[in-house]
Design a protein around this motif. Structure first.
Motif, short mmCIF file in Angstrom:
data_model
loop_
_atom_site.label_atom_id
_atom_site.label_comp_id
_atom_site.label_asym_id
_atom_site.label_seq_id
_atom_site.Cartn_x
_atom_site.Cartn_y
_atom_site.Cartn_z
N SER A 146 0.81 -1.21 0.00
CA SER A 146 0.00 0.00 0.00
C SER A 146 0.85 1.27 0.00
N ASN A 147 2.14 1.15 0.30
CA ASN A 147 3.03 2.31 0.22
C ASN A 147 3.16 2.84 -1.20
N LEU A 148 2.76 2.05 -2.19
CA LEU A 148 2.85 2.51 -3.58
C LEU A 148 1.79 3.56 -3.90
N VAL A 149 0.78 3.70 -3.07
CA VAL A 149 -0.27 4.68 -3.32
C VAL A 149 0.30 6.09 -3.13
N GLY A 150 0.02 6.95 -4.09
CA GLY A 150 0.43 8.34 -3.98
C GLY A 150 1.72 8.64 -4.70
N PRO A 151 2.11 9.92 -4.69
CA PRO A 151 3.31 10.34 -5.42
C PRO A 151 4.60 9.91 -4.73
N GLN A 152 5.68 10.07 -5.45
CA GLN A 152 7.01 9.76 -4.91
C GLN A 152 7.27 10.60 -3.67
N ASP A 153 7.69 9.94 -2.58
CA ASP A 153 8.03 10.67 -1.37
C ASP A 153 9.38 10.24 -0.80
N LEU A 154 10.15 9.54 -1.62
CA LEU A 154 11.50 9.14 -1.22
C LEU A 154 12.45 9.49 -2.36
N PHE A 155 13.50 10.25 -2.05
CA PHE A 155 14.38 10.76 -3.10
C PHE A 155 15.84 10.38 -2.86
N VAL A 156 16.06 9.48 -1.91
CA VAL A 156 17.41 9.00 -1.61
C VAL A 156 17.41 7.48 -1.67
N TYR A 157 18.39 6.90 -2.34
CA TYR A 157 18.49 5.46 -2.48
C TYR A 157 18.72 4.81 -1.12
N GLY A 158 17.97 3.73 -0.86
CA GLY A 158 18.18 3.00 0.37
C GLY A 158 16.92 2.33 0.85
N ASP A 159 17.08 1.47 1.84
CA ASP A 159 15.96 0.75 2.44
C ASP A 159 15.15 1.72 3.28
N ASP A 160 13.84 1.82 3.01
CA ASP A 160 13.04 2.83 3.70
C ASP A 160 11.62 2.30 3.88
N ILE A 161 10.99 2.66 4.99
CA ILE A 161 9.65 2.16 5.30
C ILE A 161 8.57 2.80 4.43
N HIS A 162 8.93 3.81 3.63
CA HIS A 162 7.94 4.45 2.77
C HIS A 162 7.79 3.75 1.43
N SER A 163 8.53 2.69 1.20
CA SER A 163 8.46 1.96 -0.07
C SER A 163 7.78 0.61 0.13
N TRP A 164 7.38 0.00 -0.99
CA TRP A 164 6.94 -1.40 -0.97
C TRP A 164 8.19 -2.26 -0.97
N GLY A 165 8.32 -3.09 0.05
CA GLY A 165 9.46 -3.97 0.14
C GLY A 165 9.03 -5.42 0.08
N THR A 166 9.68 -6.20 -0.78
CA THR A 166 9.36 -7.62 -0.88
C THR A 166 10.14 -8.41 0.16
N THR A 167 9.73 -9.64 0.39
CA THR A 167 10.37 -10.44 1.42
C THR A 167 11.62 -11.15 0.93
N GLY A 168 11.78 -11.28 -0.41
CA GLY A 168 12.97 -11.93 -0.93
C GLY A 168 12.96 -13.43 -0.80
N VAL A 169 11.76 -14.03 -0.68
CA VAL A 169 11.72 -15.50 -0.54
C VAL A 169 10.88 -16.14 -1.64
N ASN A 170 10.34 -15.35 -2.54
CA ASN A 170 9.44 -15.89 -3.56
C ASN A 170 10.22 -16.10 -4.86
N PHE A 171 11.03 -17.15 -4.93
CA PHE A 171 11.95 -17.33 -6.04
C PHE A 171 11.57 -18.50 -6.95
N THR A 172 10.33 -18.95 -6.89
CA THR A 172 9.92 -20.08 -7.72
C THR A 172 9.41 -19.56 -9.06
N CYS A 173 9.94 -20.09 -10.14
CA CYS A 173 9.45 -19.71 -11.46
C CYS A 173 8.04 -20.26 -11.65
N ILE A 174 7.12 -19.39 -12.05
CA ILE A 174 5.72 -19.79 -12.15
C ILE A 174 5.38 -20.22 -13.57
N GLU A 175 6.03 -19.61 -14.55
CA GLU A 175 5.73 -19.94 -15.94
C GLU A 175 6.94 -20.64 -16.56
#
Length: 253
Positions: free
Chosen positions: A36-65
């Protein structure tokens, strides 16, 4: 400007940019970085891990197709339907993993999604601009839903996206002509002389937009003389003997 082209749509002069208004579905999300952090305009202008972004868990690595492997996705909706011209994604952390952009098929919903763009994942680059333009295909229909698919199979790590922006027009910026790929030109009444219109062809082979150079079609409208036409105000005129009747005749030339 002395006539109109039939079977095409009027080009729009100005584009409109809209940010995500709703998130409909997602593959994974980090608890402190929901989709839901994707809703609205850009509010982060510095590269890095931040709570204002959508962050994935990094565990969904199974090819589906079998023929195409994506590991994360998000389906977003915009506040207005637009004829798309560009897509801007603001990637704030990890690899730039976007590999496919799709939209629902309005002509045959049972066929699922239409692909507007395909690419390859890019490595993480803290020095790269956060906002990246994606040249999605223009479409002969307006849309407000996009599915973004990401491939993390090589990086095996999570990533962050802060915002997504759709750029387009309320009217199509190209003239889309249905088969048999013909159009007609109608001159305006009482107009003669030189006239012209500009056209181009567009296609999306291999899910990449291709637009031809613009060509100008010129023509001369020849004046055609028409005999004047006289009309009576009534079908029958009745007058008394030895009296006069005033009759107003109508005509056009």
């Amino acid at each position: 400007h002395g006539g109109r082209v039939v079977s095409s749509l009027v080009p729009a002069m100005n584009s409109t940019a809209v940010w995500v208004s709703d998130v409909l579905a997602w593959s994974t999300q980090y608890p402190s970085q929901p989709a839901s952090n994707l809703v609205g305009p850009q509010d982060l202008f510095v590269y890095g891990d931040d709570i204002h972004s959508w962050g994935t868990t990094g565990v969904n690595f199974t090819c589906i197709e079998s023929q195409f492997c994506y590991t994360e996705f998000v389906t977003v909706q915009f506040p207005h339907k637009l004829y798309p011209a560009d897509l801007v994604i603001v990637e704030t952390n990890g690899p730039r993993s976007l590999v496919r952009v799709r939209t629902p098929n309005p002509y045959d919903p049972e066929q699922g999604w239409l692909t507007l763009w395909m690419g390859t994942p890019l490595s993480a680059d803290p020095n790269a601009p956060l906002a990246r333009s994606i040249p999605i295909c223009s479409t002969p229909f307006s849309l407000d839903i996009l599915r973004l698919e990401f491939d993390c199979s090589e990086s095996k790590t999570y990533f962050g996206v802060n915002a997504v922006q759709l750029v387009g027009t309320f009217d199509p910026h190209q003239a889309y002509i249905a088969p048999p790929y013909a159009l007609s030109y109608e001159p305006y009444p009482l107009h003669d002389g030189a006239d012209s219109f500009v056209f181009a062809l567009s296609s999306c082979p291999n899910q990449f937009l291709r637009i031809s150079s613009q060509l100008t079609f010129s023509l001369d409208i020849i004046h055609v003389g028409h005999p004047p036409v006289a009309t009576l105000p009534f079908a029958t005129i009745v007058a008394q003997q030895s009296s006069s009747v005033r009759v107003v005749l109508n005509g056009s030339s």
